[in-house]
Design a protein around this motif. Structure first.
Motif, PDB file in Angstrom:
ATOM      1  N   GLU A 108       1.435  -7.192  -2.474  1.00 15.23           N
ATOM      2  CA  GLU A 108       2.200  -8.100  -3.302  1.00 15.23           C
ATOM      3  C   GLU A 108       2.677  -7.557  -4.634  1.00 15.23           C
ATOM      4  OE1 GLU A 108      -0.107 -11.433  -5.203  1.00 15.23           O
ATOM      5  OE2 GLU A 108      -1.877 -10.422  -4.693  1.00 15.23           O
ATOM      6  N   TYR A 109       2.117  -6.280  -5.270  1.00  9.52           N
ATOM      7  CA  TYR A 109       2.609  -5.759  -6.328  1.00  9.52           C
ATOM      8  C   TYR A 109       3.567  -4.529  -6.012  1.00  9.52           C
ATOM      9  CZ  TYR A 109      -0.976  -8.505  -8.655  1.00  9.52           C
ATOM     10  OH  TYR A 109      -1.667  -9.478  -9.217  1.00  9.52           O
ATOM     11  N   VAL A 110       4.323  -4.507  -7.260  1.00  7.90           N
ATOM     12  CA  VAL A 110       5.231  -3.083  -7.150  1.00  7.90           C
ATOM     13  C   VAL A 110       4.511  -2.191  -7.637  1.00  7.90           C
ATOM     14  CG1 VAL A 110       7.369  -2.291  -7.972  1.00  7.90           C
ATOM     15  CG2 VAL A 110       7.404  -4.742  -7.460  1.00  7.90           C
ATOM     16  N   PRO A 111       4.523  -1.008  -7.038  1.00  8.58           N
ATOM     17  CA  PRO A 111       4.067   0.430  -7.485  1.00  8.58           C
ATOM     18  C   PRO A 111       4.340   0.770  -8.705  1.00  8.58           C
ATOM     19  CG  PRO A 111       4.578   0.572  -5.021  1.00  8.58           C
ATOM     20  CD  PRO A 111       5.257  -0.488  -5.540  1.00  8.58           C
ATOM     21  N   LYS A 112       3.409   1.309  -9.392  1.00  9.42           N
ATOM     22  CA  LYS A 112       3.658   2.023 -10.628  1.00  9.42           C
ATOM     23  C   LYS A 112       3.359   3.336 -10.742  1.00  9.42           C
ATOM     24  CE  LYS A 112       5.797  -1.716 -12.624  1.00  9.42           C
ATOM     25  NZ  LYS A 112       7.006  -1.603 -13.419  1.00  9.42           N
ATOM     26  N   PRO A 113       3.880   4.401 -11.293  1.00  9.05           N
ATOM     27  CA  PRO A 113       3.238   5.682 -11.381  1.00  9.05           C
ATOM     28  C   PRO A 113       1.851   5.476 -12.187  1.00  9.05           C
ATOM     29  CG  PRO A 113       5.299   5.439 -12.306  1.00  9.05           C
ATOM     30  CD  PRO A 113       5.152   4.410 -12.385  1.00  9.05           C
ATOM     31  N   GLY A 114       0.778   6.357 -11.505  1.00  7.03           N
ATOM     32  CA  GLY A 114      -0.725   6.403 -11.643  1.00  7.03           C
ATOM     33  C   GLY A 114      -1.525   5.372 -10.938  1.00  7.03           C
ATOM     34  N   LYS A 147      -4.630   0.994 -15.106  1.00  8.17           N
ATOM     35  CA  LYS A 147      -4.965   0.211 -16.292  1.00  8.17           C
ATOM     36  C   LYS A 147      -4.132   0.130 -17.268  1.00  8.17           C
ATOM     37  CE  LYS A 147      -9.256  -0.986 -14.404  1.00  8.17           C
ATOM     38  NZ  LYS A 147      -8.802  -1.224 -13.156  1.00  8.17           N
ATOM     39  N   GLY A 148      -3.789  -0.769 -18.051  1.00 13.89           N
ATOM     40  CA  GLY A 148      -2.905  -0.620 -19.357  1.00 13.89           C
ATOM     41  C   GLY A 148      -1.343  -0.920 -18.935  1.00 13.89           C
ATOM     42  N   VAL A 149      -0.969  -1.020 -17.442  1.00 13.37           N
ATOM     43  CA  VAL A 149       0.419  -1.059 -16.935  1.00 13.37           C
ATOM     44  C   VAL A 149       0.630  -2.232 -16.616  1.00 13.37           C
ATOM     45  CG1 VAL A 149       2.142   0.225 -15.518  1.00 13.37           C
ATOM     46  CG2 VAL A 149       0.467   1.556 -16.441  1.00 13.37           C
ATOM     47  N   SER A 150       1.558  -2.957 -17.043  1.00 13.84           N
ATOM     48  CA  SER A 150       2.188  -4.284 -16.699  1.00 13.84           C
ATOM     49  C   SER A 150       2.863  -4.040 -14.931  1.00 13.84           C
ATOM     50  CB  SER A 150       3.230  -4.928 -17.476  1.00 13.84           C
ATOM     51  OG  SER A 150       3.947  -6.138 -16.798  1.00 13.84           O
ATOM     52  N   HIS A 151       2.213  -4.861 -14.235  1.00  9.95           N
ATOM     53  CA  HIS A 151       2.373  -4.740 -12.531  1.00  9.95           C
ATOM     54  C   HIS A 151       3.317  -6.063 -12.521  1.00  9.95           C
ATOM     55  CE1 HIS A 151      -0.377  -1.411 -12.614  1.00  9.95           C
ATOM     56  NE2 HIS A 151       0.354  -1.163 -11.388  1.00  9.95           N
ATOM     57  N   GLU A 152       4.549  -5.847 -11.804  1.00 10.03           N
ATOM     58  CA  GLU A 152       5.162  -6.894 -11.353  1.00 10.03           C
ATOM     59  C   GLU A 152       4.979  -7.355  -9.829  1.00 10.03           C
ATOM     60  OE1 GLU A 152       8.780  -4.764 -11.305  1.00 10.03           O
ATOM     61  OE2 GLU A 152       9.390  -5.343 -13.137  1.00 10.03           O
ATOM     62  N   LYS A 153       5.229  -8.456  -9.636  1.00  6.32           N
ATOM     63  CA  LYS A 153       5.129  -8.930  -8.068  1.00  6.32           C
ATOM     64  C   LYS A 153       6.422  -8.919  -7.454  1.00  6.32           C
ATOM     65  CE  LYS A 153       1.190 -11.852  -8.247  1.00  6.32           C
ATOM     66  NZ  LYS A 153       0.389 -13.061  -7.888  1.00  6.32           N
ATOM     67  N   TRP A 154       6.489  -8.955  -6.187  1.00  7.46           N
ATOM     68  CA  TRP A 154       7.760  -8.498  -5.484  1.00  7.46           C
ATOM     69  C   TRP A 154       8.718  -9.676  -5.679  1.00  7.46           C
ATOM     70  CZ3 TRP A 154       9.153  -3.857  -4.251  1.00  7.46           C
ATOM     71  CH2 TRP A 154       8.025  -3.065  -3.871  1.00  7.46           C
ATOM     72  N   ASP A 155       8.286 -10.809  -5.894  1.00 11.41           N
ATOM     73  CA  ASP A 155       9.080 -11.965  -6.142  1.00 11.41           C
ATOM     74  C   ASP A 155       9.655 -12.115  -7.439  1.00 11.41           C
ATOM     75  OD1 ASP A 155       6.691 -12.837  -7.087  1.00 11.41           O
ATOM     76  OD2 ASP A 155       6.594 -14.660  -5.844  1.00 11.41           O
TER      77      ASP A 155
END
Length: 144
Positions: free
Chosen positions: A93-99, A128-136
């Protein structure tokens, strides 16, 4: 000679999908992607990927607008070669982020079948410390 009925025009939905995906339109024809993804991968390639071992890595980069990113494998025997992954191969459900730590399987990229791409990508540990977005959620800003 060039009447409107002579020019094949893709459906409105196809044009909308191309614009959302960032696919260039040339003479109103859609240019197909050269990278195989979940929707156009053959059944045998999908089965071979599922039968393979699950590997772990770190997301190096991912661009939601372009629909692809790269993973750096954690295993020392895989070398420093980054693996391509397509947006359609991400499970979760989450968009991947670096790290982010991810688990994935691999399959060969045709036609030469010399390089691998990551498929069935799942985020196992969010950085940790990164804002994660959901796909929607709406796309906020261009990812790098």
């Amino acid at each position: 000679m060039s009447e409107a009925k002579d020019i094949p025009v893709p459906s409105t939905q196809a044009i909308n999908n191309a614009v959302l995906a960032g696919s260039p339109l040339v003479n109103k024809f859609l240019i197909p992607s050269p990278i195989p993804h979940r929707r156009n991968r053959t059944y045998s390639a999908s089965e071979a990927a599922l039968a393979g071992p699950t590997k772990n890595g770190l997301v190096k980069s991912f661009c939601r607008q372009k629909g692809h990113g790269f993973i750096t494998p954690l295993a020392a025997n895989e070398g420093d070669q980054e693996l391509f992954f397509h947006i359609s191969d991400i499970d979760g459900e989450y968009v991947p982020k670096p790290g982010d730590h991810v688990s994935y399987k691999t399959c060969l990229i045709p036609p030469k079948k010399e390089k691998y791409q990551a498929v069935h990508v799942q985020i196992t540990d969010l950085k940790k410390g990164v804002s994660h977005e959901k796909w929607d959620s709406p796309v906020s800003s261009p990812d790098k």
